[in-house]
Write a protein that holds these residues in place. Structure first.
Motif, PDB file in Angstrom:
ATOM      1  N   ALA A 108      -8.752  10.172  -0.973  1.00 39.07           N
ATOM      2  CA  ALA A 108      -8.478   9.585  -2.024  1.00 39.07           C
ATOM      3  C   ALA A 108      -8.560   8.170  -1.803  1.00 39.07           C
ATOM      4  CB  ALA A 108      -7.089   9.750  -2.568  1.00 39.07           C
TER       5      ALA A 108
ATOM      6  N   ARG B  90     -12.571   7.487  -1.720  1.00 38.72           N
ATOM      7  CA  ARG B  90     -13.037   7.505  -3.031  1.00 38.72           C
ATOM      8  C   ARG B  90     -12.485   6.290  -3.909  1.00 38.72           C
ATOM      9  NH1 ARG B  90     -11.809  13.573  -3.361  1.00 38.72           N
ATOM     10  NH2 ARG B  90     -13.816  14.500  -2.949  1.00 38.72           N
TER      11      ARG B  90
ATOM     12  N   GLN C 151     -14.938   3.715  -5.533  1.00 40.52           N
ATOM     13  CA  GLN C 151     -14.937   3.636  -7.140  1.00 40.52           C
ATOM     14  C   GLN C 151     -14.636   2.029  -7.480  1.00 40.52           C
ATOM     15  OE1 GLN C 151     -12.353   6.865  -8.237  1.00 40.52           O
ATOM     16  NE2 GLN C 151     -14.067   8.415  -7.452  1.00 40.52           N
TER      17      GLN C 151
ATOM     18  N   ALA D  64     -10.372   9.066  -8.434  1.00 47.61           N
ATOM     19  CA  ALA D  64     -10.069   9.332  -7.044  1.00 47.61           C
ATOM     20  C   ALA D  64      -8.649  10.164  -7.357  1.00 47.61           C
ATOM     21  CB  ALA D  64     -10.076   8.411  -6.051  1.00 47.61           C
TER      22      ALA D  64
END
Lengths: 214, 214
Positions: free
Chosen positions: A92, A95, A99, B69
């Motif tokens: 997480a 990512r 992102q 995420a």
């Protein structure tokens, strides 16, 4: 595999790094975003990629769009070396860093947006450059905080092996430098970008090393 | 778990749907993006989320930003029901539809961008609305093509169970309707949005059902 790419596309650059890190060879097919009225807008390209954006990865009879989806696909089908950590919290985190660039920064500064600002909203070059730098400042500034505030940051964005966050960071820093953005308040971003670019996988993916570079 | 959310935030709306689909209860903590100079910009919120964006999910001692995420994290830590299909090609397709919204559409139309257009670039409301509709047309238009051209499309974006693509689609359609975008050329988008909103998980996540809605 074939990669439809444009040398200067940040999203295509990410995928080129991922393919190189995984040692996957591919055929490079240039899609020139500026020539011929924008080759990505042609009917034949739209058949492959209805969003009319680069990159598109063709793997056998499958055509895949969206750089982040492509990279996760490559990571699932060719897991070694992994581009995401094994633990869900680490995944997480990686990512989220990726992102912050792929959702919050790059989409505001890509070619079609800059064209709209210029052609439809009639803003001048100075205002366009200020727009560009504003979103880079915010986006890479948030990445810097995520990196500076976490013990999980290592030689690269997450530990000491390059992964998904790094292959978003390097193309975004490349863009930031093209527009002469001030990165002096982002020591972790600058340090990790330099560490990545020492690796052959990143170096060979750079815009000026592509067959369609000018 | 606690979710820092704003009722009208498209990214928070996605996460609310995911939590509901998985049957996970959570404490709702409103972060008002317009009041008090923007509560997301406060020092205390920035400590949780350096990008100063909603949502943030807190799970034990971990604070996670970035809606996509967060949703992948929830899918990995609470796999049933799955929000992504099992096969890599299907996963790439679902992620690509989701990212066509989360990377190519929504970031261009979120509050901070509209504010910049108005305050810095001095564009009027008509030009701002045209900007908004332009990116919705392109983004949801690309989604429509991805849906219309694939036998994998079912009652929902991918087959007959709701997943990651659907929980990006519904908030984006909600935004499109608020700005009176023309969706008449997007029958699959409209049909799937309606099918989703019949489900309680989507209904209870809607902006007007949130404790901070006005």
């Amino acid at each position: 595999m074939q990669l439809y790419s444009y040398f200067r596309s940040s999203a295509a650059y990410r995928v080129r790094i991922a393919l190189n890190l995984k040692g996957l060879s591919y055929e490079y097919l240039g899609v020139h975003l500026l020539k011929n009225g924008g080759e990505q807008l042609s009917d034949s390209y739209r058949e492959l990629n209805p969003a009319a954006l680069v990159p598109t990865l063709v793997d056998g009879d499958v055509a895949l769009g969206q750089s982040m989806a492509i990279i996760e696909y490559l990571d699932e089908t060719h897991p070694d070396p992994a581009l995401l950590p094994a633990d869900p919290v680490g995944r997480a985190r990686v990512r989220a860093i990726a992102q912050t660039i792929a959702c919050d920064t790059h989409p505001l500064n890509n070619l079609r947006v800059l064209k709209y600002l210029k052609r439809e909203l009639k803003i001048d070059d100075a205002a366009k450059d200020a727009w560009y730098r504003h979103w880079v400042d915010l986006g890479l500034g948030a990445v810097e905080s995520l990196l500076a505030n976490s013990p999980a940051t290592g030689k690269f964005c997450h530990g000491d092996t390059p992964g998904l966050a790094d292959l978003c960071l390097v193309p975004q820093v490349y863009n930031a430098r093209r527009l002469e953005c001030d990165l002096s308040a982002m020591p972790n971003v600058v340090r990790i970008d330099a560490a990545c670019r020492e690796l052959q996988a990143f170096d060979l993916a750079a815009p000026d090393k592509q067959p369609d570079s000018e």
